[in-house]
Scaffold this active site. Structure first.
Site, PDB file in Angstrom:
ATOM      1  N   ARG A 104       0.883  -1.174   0.000  1.00  0.00           N
ATOM      2  CA  ARG A 104       0.000   0.000   0.000  1.00  0.00           C
ATOM      3  C   ARG A 104       0.911   1.210   0.000  1.00  0.00           C
ATOM      4  O   ARG A 104       1.658   1.427   0.969  1.00  0.00           O
ATOM      5  CB  ARG A 104      -0.907  -0.004   1.225  1.00  0.00           C
ATOM      6  CG  ARG A 104      -1.564   1.344   1.465  1.00  0.00           C
ATOM      7  CD  ARG A 104      -2.698   1.282   2.453  1.00  0.00           C
ATOM      8  NE  ARG A 104      -3.849   0.621   1.873  1.00  0.00           N
ATOM      9  CZ  ARG A 104      -5.082   0.663   2.380  1.00  0.00           C
ATOM     10  NH1 ARG A 104      -5.315   1.321   3.480  1.00  0.00           N
ATOM     11  NH2 ARG A 104      -6.071   0.041   1.775  1.00  0.00           N
ATOM     12  N   HIS A 131      -7.125   0.855  -6.676  1.00  0.00           N
ATOM     13  CA  HIS A 131      -7.356   0.004  -5.494  1.00  0.00           C
ATOM     14  C   HIS A 131      -7.981  -1.302  -6.008  1.00  0.00           C
ATOM     15  O   HIS A 131      -9.151  -1.598  -5.753  1.00  0.00           O
ATOM     16  CB  HIS A 131      -8.274   0.729  -4.503  1.00  0.00           C
ATOM     17  CG  HIS A 131      -8.266   0.136  -3.120  1.00  0.00           C
ATOM     18  ND1 HIS A 131      -7.497  -0.969  -2.777  1.00  0.00           N
ATOM     19  CD2 HIS A 131      -8.941   0.486  -1.985  1.00  0.00           C
ATOM     20  CE1 HIS A 131      -7.705  -1.257  -1.500  1.00  0.00           C
ATOM     21  NE2 HIS A 131      -8.564  -0.394  -1.002  1.00  0.00           N
ATOM     22  N   GLN A 134      -9.862  -3.861  -3.725  1.00  0.00           N
ATOM     23  CA  GLN A 134     -11.198  -3.415  -3.346  1.00  0.00           C
ATOM     24  C   GLN A 134     -12.191  -3.688  -4.476  1.00  0.00           C
ATOM     25  O   GLN A 134     -13.264  -4.251  -4.256  1.00  0.00           O
ATOM     26  CB  GLN A 134     -11.173  -1.921  -3.014  1.00  0.00           C
ATOM     27  CG  GLN A 134     -12.518  -1.372  -2.587  1.00  0.00           C
ATOM     28  CD  GLN A 134     -12.979  -1.944  -1.254  1.00  0.00           C
ATOM     29  OE1 GLN A 134     -12.242  -1.888  -0.274  1.00  0.00           O
ATOM     30  NE2 GLN A 134     -14.186  -2.492  -1.188  1.00  0.00           N
ATOM     31  N   ASP A 230     -17.297   6.746  -1.778  1.00  0.00           N
ATOM     32  CA  ASP A 230     -16.048   6.660  -1.013  1.00  0.00           C
ATOM     33  C   ASP A 230     -15.784   8.055  -0.446  1.00  0.00           C
ATOM     34  O   ASP A 230     -16.428   9.043  -0.834  1.00  0.00           O
ATOM     35  CB  ASP A 230     -14.907   6.202  -1.952  1.00  0.00           C
ATOM     36  CG  ASP A 230     -13.544   6.112  -1.264  1.00  0.00           C
ATOM     37  OD1 ASP A 230     -13.499   5.980  -0.025  1.00  0.00           O
ATOM     38  OD2 ASP A 230     -12.516   6.175  -1.977  1.00  0.00           O
ATOM     39  N   CYS A 271     -16.426   1.481   0.330  1.00  0.00           N
ATOM     40  CA  CYS A 271     -15.217   0.693   0.616  1.00  0.00           C
ATOM     41  C   CYS A 271     -14.764   0.873   2.059  1.00  0.00           C
ATOM     42  O   CYS A 271     -13.981   0.059   2.552  1.00  0.00           O
ATOM     43  CB  CYS A 271     -14.118   1.075  -0.346  1.00  0.00           C
ATOM     44  SG  CYS A 271     -13.711   2.821  -0.265  1.00  0.00           S
ATOM     45  N   ARG A 299     -13.153  -8.713   0.884  1.00  0.00           N
ATOM     46  CA  ARG A 299     -11.758  -8.329   0.637  1.00  0.00           C
ATOM     47  C   ARG A 299     -10.873  -9.556   0.851  1.00  0.00           C
ATOM     48  O   ARG A 299      -9.981  -9.849   0.051  1.00  0.00           O
ATOM     49  CB  ARG A 299     -11.333  -7.218   1.620  1.00  0.00           C
ATOM     50  CG  ARG A 299     -11.963  -5.864   1.376  1.00  0.00           C
ATOM     51  CD  ARG A 299     -11.502  -5.260   0.073  1.00  0.00           C
ATOM     52  NE  ARG A 299     -10.049  -5.220   0.008  1.00  0.00           N
ATOM     53  CZ  ARG A 299      -9.280  -4.274   0.562  1.00  0.00           C
ATOM     54  NH1 ARG A 299      -9.840  -3.255   1.179  1.00  0.00           N
ATOM     55  NH2 ARG A 299      -7.963  -4.314   0.464  1.00  0.00           N
TER      56      ARG A 299
HETATM   57  N1  NVA Z   1      -9.924   6.603  -1.619  1.00  0.00           N
HETATM   58  C1  NVA Z   1      -9.576   6.196  -0.274  1.00  0.00           C
HETATM   59  C2  NVA Z   1      -9.803   4.728  -0.114  1.00  0.00           C
HETATM   60  C3  NVA Z   1      -9.562   4.184   1.263  1.00  0.00           C
HETATM   61  C4  NVA Z   1      -9.737   2.698   1.380  1.00  0.00           C
HETATM   62  C5  NVA Z   1      -8.142   6.580   0.014  1.00  0.00           C
HETATM   63  O1  NVA Z   1      -7.282   6.399  -0.855  1.00  0.00           O
HETATM   64  O2  NVA Z   1      -7.882   7.081   1.096  1.00  0.00           O
END
Ligand code: NVA
Length: 312
Positions: A104, A131, A134, A230, A271, A299
């Site tokens: 990540r 992502h 997800q 989101d 998400c 997930r």
């Molecule tokens: N768009 C959000 C998703 C978090 C799971 C982020 O990148 O913070």
């Protein structure tokens, strides 16, 4: 494109058959987890996290454990990727010990660097652009919901994403376009998806027959089965001085009961983490229409399908 997976980096690197196979495998592992409890026996997965995480960290760690493997969490204690050591050296070192790398990161370049310089499969656990874990879990969830949506296949589902054009909407849009799912992206002006991502999604939609609608007009939401949202401010984009302005700009795009009724949608997805009363109302998030915890659980099954496919 061969159907063998080497990495899981970005949604546009997977074809429809690969995606459908992963969705099917996730559902199979979910229904018979003991059949897979040795799938990663003797294997170790290094998990790099440059950003905070609840679902991703826990679902990878516990998911790998359920497959008989070993997961190692690498937080920020070794400094930012590329600062204390080059991304290429990070990748080469981890490849000496690990059978796969989950990462990540702030920048998609880091994901690409890990894949380029490492010798083991790399899984993108969120970056600034994508992502994919997800989105895969979300399509597993939609596949499970088909009977309650009165549909027989994913390609007949109508999905709208409402909010910030970000990593989550990019991955969702590209996977929808690949799978032939009609997809509407509704964002405020100034927060649209990048044009190169839209171009990729449009080319995939032309191939699959999916209808892609990109708009900033809430009135153009049209009829939908599912509405997805989101956070309006993603990790790495936080600028406290600007927050009030952003919240005001996004306010008409809040996902609430009124929007669900306008679109005649019966399912709402998120998400998480959710910012209640910002992108979604508490009432809707807590309602029967929300499938957010099914998404969260999936997930793990979706990622386990990716791990099993990469490490078999
Ligand atoms: N768009 C959000 C998703 C978090 C799971 C982020 O990148 O913070």
């Amino acid at each position: 494109m061969s159907n063998q997976l080497n990495h899981f980096l970005a949604d546009d690197q997977l074809n429809k058959n690969q995606l459908l196979a992963l969705i099917e495998l996730a559902i199979k592992i979910k229904s018979n987890p003991t059949d897979y409890n040795q799938a990663l026996a003797g294997k170790s997965v290094a998990m790099i996290f440059e950003k905070p995480s609840l679902r991703t960290h826990v679902s990878f760690d516990m998911g790998i454990n359920k497959l008989g493997g070993h997961a190692l969490y690498l937080g920020q204690q070794n400094g930012k990727l590329g600062e204390r050591e080059r991304v290429s050296d990070y990748a080469k070192n981890l490849s000496c010990f690990a059978d796969a790398i989950v990462a990540r990161v702030f920048s998609h370049d880091s994901i690409q660097g890990l894949a380029k310089h490492g010798s083991v499969p790399v899984i993108n656990a969120l970056c600034d652009v994508y992502h994919p874990c997800q989105a895969l879990a979300d399509f597993v969830t939609l596949a499970e919901l088909l009977p309650s949506l009165n549909k027989s296949e994913l390609s007949s589902v109508k999905l709208a994403y409402v909010g910030d054009g970000n990593n989550v909407s990019n991955s969702l849009m590209i996977m929808a376009a690949t799978l032939g799912v009609d997809f509407t992206l509704l964002t405020p002006t100034g927060y649209e998806a990048q044009s190169d991502i839209v171009a990729v999604a449009q080319a995939l939609a032309d191939e699959s027959g999916a209808k892609l609608t990109i708009t900033t007009d809430v009135e153009a939401i049209g009829a939908q089965d599912v509405i997805y949202t989101d956070t309006w401010i993603s990790m790495g984009d936080e600028d406290a001085s600007n927050k009030a302005k952003i919240l005001a700009h996004f306010a008409p795009y809040q996902v609430n009961h009124q929007l669900m009724t306008k679109a005649n949608a019966s399912v709402v997805m998120h998400c998480q983490p959710a910012h209640l009363e910002e992108e979604i109302t508490t009432e809707l998030f807590d309602s029967e229409m929300a499938v957010v915890f099914q998404q969260a659980e999936n997930r793990m099954w979706a990622q386990n399908a990716v791990l099993v496919s990469l490490l078999k």
